[in-house]
Design a protein around this motif. Structure first.
Motif, short mmCIF file in Angstrom:
data_model
loop_
_atom_site.label_atom_id
_atom_site.label_comp_id
_atom_site.label_asym_id
_atom_site.label_seq_id
_atom_site.Cartn_x
_atom_site.Cartn_y
_atom_site.Cartn_z
N UNK A 59 0.83 -1.21 0.00
CA UNK A 59 0.00 0.00 0.00
C UNK A 59 0.86 1.26 0.00
N UNK A 60 1.96 1.22 0.75
CA UNK A 60 2.88 2.36 0.78
C UNK A 60 3.48 2.60 -0.60
N UNK A 61 3.85 1.52 -1.27
CA UNK A 61 4.44 1.64 -2.60
C UNK A 61 3.44 2.31 -3.56
N UNK A 62 2.20 1.88 -3.54
CA UNK A 62 1.18 2.50 -4.40
C UNK A 62 0.99 3.97 -4.05
N UNK A 63 0.89 4.29 -2.77
CA UNK A 63 0.69 5.68 -2.33
C UNK A 63 1.86 6.56 -2.77
N UNK A 65 4.12 5.98 -5.20
CA UNK A 65 4.13 6.09 -6.67
C UNK A 65 3.12 7.15 -7.10
N UNK A 66 1.91 7.08 -6.60
CA UNK A 66 0.87 8.03 -7.00
C UNK A 66 1.23 9.46 -6.59
N UNK A 67 1.73 9.63 -5.37
CA UNK A 67 2.04 10.98 -4.88
C UNK A 67 3.24 11.57 -5.61
N UNK A 68 4.29 10.77 -5.78
CA UNK A 68 5.54 11.31 -6.31
C UNK A 68 5.59 11.32 -7.84
N UNK A 69 4.86 10.41 -8.50
CA UNK A 69 4.99 10.26 -9.95
C UNK A 69 3.70 10.48 -10.73
N UNK A 70 2.55 10.34 -10.06
CA UNK A 70 1.29 10.60 -10.74
C UNK A 70 0.51 9.35 -11.08
#
Length: 162
Positions: A59-63, A65-70
């Motif tokens: 879940x952290x990885x998804x969060x 990725x979404x926050x930092x890369x879009x």
């Protein structure tokens, strides 16, 4: 969310656990961001972020990725690249005498097509670097260079003698 004062107290007493994102383009370049925040402010660094309390690694990885890369960067296919430690003499608040210690779980994704990236408030700019270019660049942080200088040590070698 935790207050800045409580977070600073935490940083002063314990390591943080984070994920770093090593995104490789089809033409073999690596995405770096110029950091706006401490620690490592002003350096080019791979994107990443800390794991939150009670947050599963996936879940952290998804969060992050979404926050930092879009929204356009895939969240599937990331591979763990080992375990690293990052030790900084300063902290997010710039408070005197408090260092920051990260235990970092870098993950890598090799893109098979171009994606639209979205920069966040953590980075002044995003830029693709060849490995040779980032290794030679004075403003690429040594902890980012370490991902390309040698492979991570296996966990059993990190814990020998404990």
């Amino acid at each position: 969310m935790i207050s800045d004062d409580d977070f600073l107290a935490l940083v002063s007493k314990t390591p943080l656990i984070s994920v770093d994102l090593i995104l490789r383009s089809r033409d073999d370049n690596i995405l770096l961001g110029r950091r706006n925040n401490r620690p490592a402010k002003g350096f080019w660094f791979v994107p990443g972020g800390r794991i939150l309390k009670d947050e599963r690694l996936a879940d952290a990885l998804v969060r992050v990725v979404r926050r930092e890369l879009g929204a356009m960067v895939p969240v599937e296919g990331w591979r763990n690249m080992g375990i690293y430690e990052h030790l900084y003499p300063d902290n997010f608040a710039g408070a005197d005498g408090i260092s920051t210690h990260y235990v970092v779980l870098p993950h890598r994704l090799d893109l098979d097509s171009e994606v639209a990236l979205e920069s966040d408030d953590q980075h002044e700019a995003l830029r693709w670097f060849s490995v040779d270019e980032l290794m030679a660049h004075d403003e690429v942080h040594p902890y980012t260079k370490a991902y390309f200088a040698r492979p991570a040590e296996p966990l059993d070698r990190l814990t020998d003698g404990l």
